[in-house]
Scaffold this motif. Structure first.
Motif, PDB file in Angstrom:
ATOM      1  N   THR A 149       0.822  -1.213   0.000  1.00  0.00           N
ATOM      2  CA  THR A 149       0.000   0.000   0.000  1.00  0.00           C
ATOM      3  C   THR A 149       0.858   1.265   0.000  1.00  0.00           C
ATOM      4  N   GLY A 150       2.177   1.091  -0.102  1.00  0.00           N
ATOM      5  CA  GLY A 150       3.069   2.243  -0.128  1.00  0.00           C
ATOM      6  C   GLY A 150       3.946   2.306   1.103  1.00  0.00           C
ATOM      7  N   GLY A 151       5.161   2.816   0.924  1.00  0.00           N
ATOM      8  CA  GLY A 151       6.073   2.901   2.062  1.00  0.00           C
ATOM      9  C   GLY A 151       6.579   1.526   2.466  1.00  0.00           C
ATOM     10  N   TYR A 152       6.701   1.320   3.764  1.00  0.00           N
ATOM     11  CA  TYR A 152       7.264   0.066   4.260  1.00  0.00           C
ATOM     12  C   TYR A 152       6.534  -0.344   5.533  1.00  0.00           C
ATOM     13  N   TYR A 153       6.570  -1.622   5.811  1.00  0.00           N
ATOM     14  CA  TYR A 153       5.909  -2.140   7.010  1.00  0.00           C
ATOM     15  C   TYR A 153       6.545  -1.534   8.268  1.00  0.00           C
ATOM     16  N   GLY A 154       5.673  -1.130   9.183  1.00  0.00           N
ATOM     17  CA  GLY A 154       6.144  -0.588  10.456  1.00  0.00           C
ATOM     18  C   GLY A 154       6.465   0.888  10.424  1.00  0.00           C
ATOM     19  N   GLN A 155       6.121   1.595   9.353  1.00  0.00           N
ATOM     20  CA  GLN A 155       6.556   2.985   9.211  1.00  0.00           C
ATOM     21  C   GLN A 155       5.921   3.928  10.230  1.00  0.00           C
ATOM     22  N   ARG A 156       4.832   3.523  10.883  1.00  0.00           N
ATOM     23  CA  ARG A 156       4.215   4.391  11.890  1.00  0.00           C
ATOM     24  C   ARG A 156       4.225   3.726  13.274  1.00  0.00           C
ATOM     25  N   THR A 157       5.192   2.822  13.439  1.00  0.00           N
ATOM     26  CA  THR A 157       5.400   2.190  14.739  1.00  0.00           C
ATOM     27  C   THR A 157       6.674   2.740  15.365  1.00  0.00           C
ATOM     28  N   LEU A 187     -11.440  -0.847  16.474  1.00  0.00           N
ATOM     29  CA  LEU A 187     -10.209  -0.434  15.809  1.00  0.00           C
ATOM     30  C   LEU A 187     -10.524   0.405  14.579  1.00  0.00           C
ATOM     31  N   ARG A 188     -11.518   0.004  13.801  1.00  0.00           N
ATOM     32  CA  ARG A 188     -11.849   0.774  12.590  1.00  0.00           C
ATOM     33  C   ARG A 188     -12.221   2.204  12.935  1.00  0.00           C
ATOM     34  N   ALA A 189     -12.829   2.392  14.102  1.00  0.00           N
ATOM     35  CA  ALA A 189     -13.217   3.748  14.517  1.00  0.00           C
ATOM     36  C   ALA A 189     -12.010   4.622  14.844  1.00  0.00           C
ATOM     37  N   LEU A 190     -10.849   4.013  15.071  1.00  0.00           N
ATOM     38  CA  LEU A 190      -9.642   4.773  15.408  1.00  0.00           C
ATOM     39  C   LEU A 190      -8.681   4.905  14.236  1.00  0.00           C
ATOM     40  N   GLN A 191      -9.004   4.317  13.091  1.00  0.00           N
ATOM     41  CA  GLN A 191      -8.078   4.349  11.963  1.00  0.00           C
ATOM     42  C   GLN A 191      -8.169   5.657  11.186  1.00  0.00           C
ATOM     43  N   VAL A 192      -7.108   5.940  10.434  1.00  0.00           N
ATOM     44  CA  VAL A 192      -7.113   7.118   9.574  1.00  0.00           C
ATOM     45  C   VAL A 192      -8.148   6.902   8.465  1.00  0.00           C
ATOM     46  N   PRO A 193      -8.751   7.967   7.978  1.00  0.00           N
ATOM     47  CA  PRO A 193      -9.695   7.819   6.867  1.00  0.00           C
ATOM     48  C   PRO A 193      -9.001   7.175   5.658  1.00  0.00           C
ATOM     49  N   GLY A 194      -9.705   6.261   5.021  1.00  0.00           N
ATOM     50  CA  GLY A 194      -9.162   5.609   3.835  1.00  0.00           C
ATOM     51  C   GLY A 194      -8.115   4.568   4.119  1.00  0.00           C
ATOM     52  N   GLU A 220      -5.491  -5.888   2.078  1.00  0.00           N
ATOM     53  CA  GLU A 220      -4.738  -4.993   1.195  1.00  0.00           C
ATOM     54  C   GLU A 220      -3.370  -4.651   1.785  1.00  0.00           C
ATOM     55  N   TYR A 221      -3.314  -4.518   3.092  1.00  0.00           N
ATOM     56  CA  TYR A 221      -2.059  -4.158   3.763  1.00  0.00           C
ATOM     57  C   TYR A 221      -1.029  -5.278   3.627  1.00  0.00           C
ATOM     58  N   GLY A 222      -1.462  -6.519   3.703  1.00  0.00           N
ATOM     59  CA  GLY A 222      -0.560  -7.644   3.546  1.00  0.00           C
ATOM     60  C   GLY A 222       0.271  -7.924   4.787  1.00  0.00           C
ATOM     61  N   ARG A 223       1.356  -8.667   4.600  1.00  0.00           N
ATOM     62  CA  ARG A 223       2.214  -9.066   5.725  1.00  0.00           C
ATOM     63  C   ARG A 223       3.676  -9.044   5.282  1.00  0.00           C
ATOM     64  N   PRO A 224       4.588  -8.749   6.219  1.00  0.00           N
ATOM     65  CA  PRO A 224       6.009  -8.899   5.891  1.00  0.00           C
ATOM     66  C   PRO A 224       6.322 -10.345   5.542  1.00  0.00           C
ATOM     67  N   LEU A 234       1.234  -4.646  13.548  1.00  0.00           N
ATOM     68  CA  LEU A 234       1.808  -3.810  12.501  1.00  0.00           C
ATOM     69  C   LEU A 234       0.713  -3.086  11.722  1.00  0.00           C
ATOM     70  N   TYR A 235      -0.297  -3.819  11.331  1.00  0.00           N
ATOM     71  CA  TYR A 235      -1.394  -3.213  10.574  1.00  0.00           C
ATOM     72  C   TYR A 235      -2.081  -2.127  11.411  1.00  0.00           C
ATOM     73  N   GLY A 236      -2.395  -2.449  12.656  1.00  0.00           N
ATOM     74  CA  GLY A 236      -3.094  -1.498  13.497  1.00  0.00           C
ATOM     75  C   GLY A 236      -2.318  -0.214  13.703  1.00  0.00           C
ATOM     76  N   TYR A 237      -1.042  -0.327  14.042  1.00  0.00           N
ATOM     77  CA  TYR A 237      -0.249   0.867  14.309  1.00  0.00           C
ATOM     78  C   TYR A 237       0.030   1.660  13.033  1.00  0.00           C
ATOM     79  N   ASP A 238       0.206   0.977  11.926  1.00  0.00           N
ATOM     80  CA  ASP A 238       0.471   1.688  10.674  1.00  0.00           C
ATOM     81  C   ASP A 238      -0.759   2.416  10.147  1.00  0.00           C
ATOM     82  N   THR A 239      -1.942   2.056  10.601  1.00  0.00           N
ATOM     83  CA  THR A 239      -3.170   2.668  10.077  1.00  0.00           C
ATOM     84  C   THR A 239      -3.927   3.473  11.128  1.00  0.00           C
ATOM     85  N   ILE A 240      -3.370   3.611  12.325  1.00  0.00           N
ATOM     86  CA  ILE A 240      -4.091   4.290  13.400  1.00  0.00           C
ATOM     87  C   ILE A 240      -4.048   5.802  13.213  1.00  0.00           C
ATOM     88  N   ASP A 241      -5.083   6.476  13.615  1.00  0.00           N
ATOM     89  CA  ASP A 241      -5.094   7.938  13.708  1.00  0.00           C
ATOM     90  C   ASP A 241      -4.579   8.287  15.105  1.00  0.00           C
TER      91      ASP A 241
END
Length: 423
Positions: A84-92, A273-280, A286-290, A305-312
């Motif tokens: 989905t762009g960037g790299y896994y763990g980029q917002r952890t 969790l969906r209520a805390l994620q960034v829009p879109g 789609e996010y996949g796995r390392p 990894l998915y949760g932290y990378d997509t959290i608002d």
């Protein structure tokens, strides 16, 4: 100020620890926090830290596992590119490793020790190899080689590797730069034997072997969740009580609510969790796995990894602040009682004690709860309790090092470190 029992004469009465972990080599690319070791050391000393705590990667450097070429030139990749762009763990935290460079790890290790020694600092030599470190390499050989070691003898292998590494440290004239040796980080949360009744004497045996080879140095393992209510169950034979003091409290309530630390949960992500994620935010699919070998080389889960990378981060922090009042008293009490239990155990065993990590827990990279007034007050509470109880070394906060946003709060770090050292 009373000098803690069992502290070697060449080391200070109090250690103010900065958690450089494995990031000193995984975040060493151009423009990254550890690209210039001297600059990172200067910044660390300026914030009042006397001591670094690092993954010395002993199995990679001196494990006799045929990895010398990797120790000389380690290709750092991180957890890999995300579809989905960037790299896994980029917002952890800790896993935000873009990679794309090669580090001369063995040379850099001795440069780090020498730089610390010139500044009158010391280094806790630990290992995260059975918890995280090899996952950030582009080459899977490190991970595969260490996991081929039988589980029951992994601490023995670490002791033997550290013995060889300390031979070289001694030959380089850098013994005084070593605060103590920690065979492995959080053996209770790693793929090594622990120190509980079901683990036999593996940790004590390995510590004794390294101590016999290098009697100058104190040797131990660390615990991520020590038995605070039954510290007497910890065995004799650990030269330092290195225990981590986290009071998850409100953070744990949120993590359970959104089921972020598990793996293989049906219906993940849930509505909370969906209520805390960034829009879109991308879907879990789609996010996949390392790569499978990278996940196997670390204790982190694909859901985390998915949760932290997509959290608002603002929504995350807001939830914590809204619910903190329900947990405040218990969190303060837990920190004080756990630090006190550790210190009293150390006095009973006649060994110095260290809080190498603390105080709230693992939060998203862009979250500010622990860096804010609540998190800082909990950290100060822990540090002051540690000072009052005669703890030898303490970390200001696990989230305060060159690779974390809290590093910018230099004045606070300097103040609390100086207060602890002068207590």
């Amino acid at each position: 100020m009373t000098r803690p029992v069992g502290v070697p004469e060449h080391l200070p009465d109090r250690l103010t620890i900065c958690l450089w972990d494995f990031s000193w080599y995984t975040r060493a690319g151009a423009g990254e926090p550890y690209a210039d070791l001297d600059a990172a050391l200067d910044e660390t000393a300026a914030r009042g830290h006397t001591t670094l705590r690092i993954c010395a990667a002993p199995l990679l450097q001196a494990g006799g596992l045929g990895l010398d070429d990797l120790a000389d030139a380690l290709p750092v990749e991180g957890l890999g590119p995300a579809p989905t762009g960037g790299y896994y763990g980029q917002r952890t935290r800790w896993y935000d490793v873009p990679g794309g460079f090669t580090v001369p790890l063995r040379t850099r290790f001795f440069d780090l020790l020498a730089g610390a020694h010139r500044r009158g600092m010391s280094v806790v030599l630990a290992s995260w190899e059975y918890q995280q470190s090899p996952a950030f390499a582009a080459d899977p050989r490190w991970a595969r080689a260490i996991h081929a070691v039988p589980h029951a003898t992994r601490l023995d292998a670490l002791a033997a590797a550290f013995a060889r590494l300390l031979d070289d440290v001694h030959d380089a004239g850098l013994d005084d730069a070593v605060a103590f040796v920690e065979l492995h980080n959080e053996v209770d949360f790693s793929t090594t034997p622990g120190v509980g009744p079901d683990d036999g004497d593996a940790a004590v045996r390995a510590c004794a072997a390294l101590r016999a080879a290098h009697p100058r140095h104190r040797v131990t393992v660390s615990l991520g969740r020590p038995p605070h209510l039954a510290m007497h169950e910890l065995p004799a034979g650990l030269d330092v009580g290195q225990c981590h003091v986290y009071s998850y409290g409100v953070l744990d309530a949120l993590q359970r609510r959104i089921d972020i630390r598990a793996s293989g949960t049906d219906g993940f992500p849930n509505a909370a969790l969906r209520a805390l994620q960034v829009p879109g935010a991308p879907s879990f699919a789609e996010y996949g796995r390392p790569a499978a070998w990278k996940l196997a080389a670390t204790v982190v889960t694909d859901q985390m990894l998915y949760g932290y990378d997509t959290i608002d981060a603002d929504r995350w922090d807001t939830w914590l602040y809204e619910h903190y009042g329900e947990h405040r008293e218990v969190m303060h009490r837990e920190i004080a009682s756990r630090v006190t239990a550790l210190a009293r155990w150390g006095a009973w065993r006649g060994v110095p004690t260290v809080v190498g990590e603390g105080w709230v827990g693992y939060t998203p990279l862009e979250g500010t709860f622990e860096e804010g007034p609540v998190g800082r007050s909990l950290a100060e509470h822990g540090m002051r309790t540690a000072a009052q109880e005669g703890v030898w070394g303490v970390v200001a906060c696990s989230n305060a090092a060159p690779h974390h946003p809290m590093w910018s709060d230099a004045a606070w770090l300097r103040r609390v470190n100086e207060e602890f050292r002068g207590s």
